[in-house]
Design an enzyme around this catalytic site. Structure first.
Site, PDB file in Angstrom:
ATOM      1  N   HIS A 158       0.822  -1.221   0.000  1.00  8.72           N
ATOM      2  CA  HIS A 158       0.000   0.000   0.000  1.00  8.72           C
ATOM      3  C   HIS A 158       0.855   1.270   0.000  1.00  8.72           C
ATOM      4  O   HIS A 158       0.309   2.377   0.003  1.00  8.72           O
ATOM      5  CB  HIS A 158      -0.933   0.019   1.220  1.00  8.72           C
ATOM      6  N   ASP A 193      -2.737 -10.622  -2.450  1.00  8.38           N
ATOM      7  CA  ASP A 193      -3.249 -10.174  -1.153  1.00  8.38           C
ATOM      8  C   ASP A 193      -4.750  -9.884  -1.270  1.00  8.38           C
ATOM      9  O   ASP A 193      -5.248  -9.563  -2.351  1.00  8.38           O
ATOM     10  CB  ASP A 193      -2.488  -8.895  -0.742  1.00  8.38           C
ATOM     11  N   HIS A 195      -6.235  -7.341  -0.298  1.00  4.16           N
ATOM     12  CA  HIS A 195      -6.432  -5.938  -0.659  1.00  4.16           C
ATOM     13  C   HIS A 195      -5.676  -5.581  -1.937  1.00  4.16           C
ATOM     14  O   HIS A 195      -4.602  -6.115  -2.201  1.00  4.16           O
ATOM     15  CB  HIS A 195      -5.924  -5.027   0.468  1.00  4.16           C
ATOM     16  N   ASP A 282      -4.226 -12.845   3.610  1.00  5.76           N
ATOM     17  CA  ASP A 282      -5.470 -12.376   4.216  1.00  5.76           C
ATOM     18  C   ASP A 282      -6.705 -12.643   3.363  1.00  5.76           C
ATOM     19  O   ASP A 282      -7.826 -12.313   3.763  1.00  5.76           O
ATOM     20  CB  ASP A 282      -5.382 -10.889   4.622  1.00  5.76           C
TER      21      ASP A 282
HETATM   22 ZN   LIG Z   1      -4.079  -7.153   2.783  1.00  2.00          ZN
END
Ligand SMILES: [Zn+2]
Length: 342
Positions: A158, A193, A195, A282
């Protein structure tokens, strides 16, 4: 396969976190490291300490202004009367068109996307060693290893060129890809991931030498909200070199593997000479974030499928939060990938 990790990476211990506006314990806990180390060892990997690599490979994907901020902001913050124990922004520019602020509070808002990446006394050093683990893994692959695993923590995907966010400070996957570019004409980054890898996308958005592909929970109602949608395809020379594959919430193994097939077609057409896997765990059905429903055997199939690309591969740890199966999920991925080889 070798794994790289340094003890300093565990010292960063963030406290602050807001979930839908409510204060919660920060989920990016040092204990994640213990689970991941155990998972890597169960897959037969040997853990080695990376060497120090200086700022060179990090400055290749981050701005000098941002790195200076990360290194010094904690000490500057402590000089503000009444300031919080951790650096947490309370004001953000709505766009980047204005002036660069001189104050610590202004710069925190400029360089930090959200409240999920508080900076404490140990953050800079932990982030440096996390990035150096990624550099070491990339160098191992450049030296002839079929693959290597970097136990990066804090995670990185991120983080943009000059913005921290979502538990991330230095973009370890981007650092690894840029190191690989010394020997490889083109490199692909595959982000699995939960996200969207918004920072990684941002860093390479205008480039055609690094293909960025991300599978993730649909950001229409999920972090990081503003990025990760299917119509973000790159810009300028990079147009067509970013592929986002958002999945409906709670998608399981079958949907994930199908999307992975789409990712592979794009990667094969790009014909990279090396691959970086941004490995979040995740997407697991039991992860506290609860966004997707990949199972532990599913991670094994994902690892096996990625190995089928037959590319020299650097596996970089991203997310995956405390739950009973965190270590098992890493073991499953690495075993599926063929962790004992090369
Ligand atoms: Zn994540």
């Amino acid at each position: 396969m070798k794994a790289f990790y340094a003890e300093e990476q565990k010292h960063h211990d963030p406290k602050a976190f807001l979930s839908s506006g409510a204060p919660q314990p920060n989920p990016e806990k040092p204990e994640r490291v213990e689970r991941l180390l155990a998972g890597a060892r169960s897959a037969g990997l040997t853990i080695e300490r990376p060497r120090e690599h200086g700022l060179g490979p990090i400055a290749a994907v981050h701005t000098p202004e941002y790195l200076d901020f990360l290194e010094h902001i904690f000490a500057r913050w402590q000089r503000i009367e009444g300031a919080s124990a951790e650096v947490i922004p309370n004001i953000h520019p709505i766009a980047r068109g204005g002036s660069y602020p001189a104050s610590a509070v202004g710069q925190a808002g400029y360089h930090m996307a959200d409240t999920a990446c508080p900076i404490s006394a140990e953050t800079w050093n932990s982030a440096l060693w996390s990035a150096w683990s990624a550099v070491e893994a990339a160098e191992a692959v450049m030296a002839g290893a079929h693959s290597a695993y970097a136990l990066c923590r804090p995670p990185g995907h991120h983080a943009f060129a000059d913005v921290a966010g979502g538990f991330c400070f230095i973009n370890n996957s981007a650092v690894a890809a840029q190191v690989l570019r010394k020997n490889a004409a083109c490199v692909a980054i595959l982000d699995v991931d939960l996200h969207h890898g918004n920072g990684t996308q941002g860093i390479f958005y205008a480039r055609s030498d690094v293909l960025t592909v991300s599978l993730h929970a649909d950001p229409v109602r999920f972090y990081p909200f503003f990025w990760g949608h299917a119509d973000e395809r790159g810009e300028g020379a990079g147009l067509g070199y970013n592929l986002n594959l958002p999945l409906p919430r709670k998608s399981g193994d079958a949907a994930f593997l199908e999307a992975l097939g789409t990712a592979f077609r794009r990667i094969r057409a790009f014909a990279p000479e090396a691959l970086v896997v941004a490995l979040g765990l995740d997407a697991f059905e039991g992860d506290p974030f609860g966004g997707l429903s990949v199972t532990t055997p599913g991670f094994s199939r994902i690892g096996e499928a990625i190995a089928g690309l037959g590319l020299p591969t650097v596996i970089v740890q991203e997310g995956g939060y405390l739950c009973e199966a965190l270590g098992d999920n890493l073991t499953a991925f690495l075993t599926g990938f063929g962790g004992k080889k090369g």
